[in-house]
Design a protein around this motif. Structure first.
Motif, mmCIF file in Angstrom:
data_model
loop_
_atom_site.group_PDB
_atom_site.id
_atom_site.type_symbol
_atom_site.label_atom_id
_atom_site.label_comp_id
_atom_site.label_asym_id
_atom_site.label_seq_id
_atom_site.Cartn_x
_atom_site.Cartn_y
_atom_site.Cartn_z
ATOM 1 N N TYR A 35 26.199 -13.917 3.521
ATOM 2 C CA TYR A 35 24.786 -14.306 2.920
ATOM 3 C C TYR A 35 24.571 -15.583 3.409
ATOM 4 O O TYR A 35 23.261 -15.822 4.001
ATOM 5 C CB TYR A 35 25.023 -14.264 1.501
ATOM 6 N N TYR B 135 24.479 -8.383 -4.300
ATOM 7 C CA TYR B 135 23.739 -8.604 -2.973
ATOM 8 C C TYR B 135 24.170 -7.661 -1.878
ATOM 9 O O TYR B 135 23.571 -7.679 -0.653
ATOM 10 C CB TYR B 135 24.027 -9.947 -2.575
ATOM 11 N N ARG C 158 22.121 -15.473 -8.888
ATOM 12 C CA ARG C 158 20.886 -15.746 -8.197
ATOM 13 C C ARG C 158 20.939 -17.258 -7.884
ATOM 14 O O ARG C 158 20.503 -17.784 -6.775
ATOM 15 C CB ARG C 158 19.562 -15.637 -9.113
ATOM 16 N N ALA D 166 23.257 -17.613 -4.779
ATOM 17 C CA ALA D 166 22.572 -17.288 -3.680
ATOM 18 C C ALA D 166 21.521 -18.307 -2.988
ATOM 19 O O ALA D 166 21.418 -18.688 -2.063
ATOM 20 C CB ALA D 166 21.720 -16.000 -3.947
ATOM 21 N N THR E 51 26.943 -7.901 -0.098
ATOM 22 C CA THR E 51 27.185 -8.933 0.936
ATOM 23 C C THR E 51 28.229 -9.987 0.292
ATOM 24 O O THR E 51 28.188 -10.140 -0.526
ATOM 25 C CB THR E 51 26.351 -9.217 2.150
#
Length: 97
Positions: free
Chosen positions: A82, A75, A39, A42, A77
């Motif tokens: 991303y 995810y 997380r 990302a 990807t």
């Protein structure tokens, strides 16, 4: 990533979890740690100008390949895809801590 409970680069966290989490629940703690790291990765990819190659180490991965596989699993990807798909915000470089 909140490093309030981690050592440098978060690398001592697995050892701490190993010692403090009951044997039958260690896989859950490991999953939780992986989810937090991914997380944060990302967020870094979407909101900062941090080079993509620096993200794995920033969130505590020693292997870029391991990070890539974990990110893609979470995810669906790759980290590069991303970042490319993330809405363009002000991607400022992060200040050194």
């Amino acid at each position: 990533m909140d490093r309030g409970h981690a050592g440098p680069r978060g690398r001592d966290v697995p050892l701490v979890l190993h010692r403090r989490v009951p044997r039958g629940r260690r896989h859950l703690a490991g999953r939780h740690l992986t989810a937090r790291r991914i997380r944060e990765a990302a967020r870094l990819l979407a909101e900062t100008g941090l080079p993509q190659s620096a993200v794995p180490a920033r969130v505590g991965y020693r292997s870029r390949v391991g990070f890539h596989l974990a990110f893609r699993t979470a995810y669906g990807t790759t980290p590069g895809e991303y970042r490319a798909a993330a809405p363009r915000r002000d991607r400022r470089p992060l200040r050194r801590l």
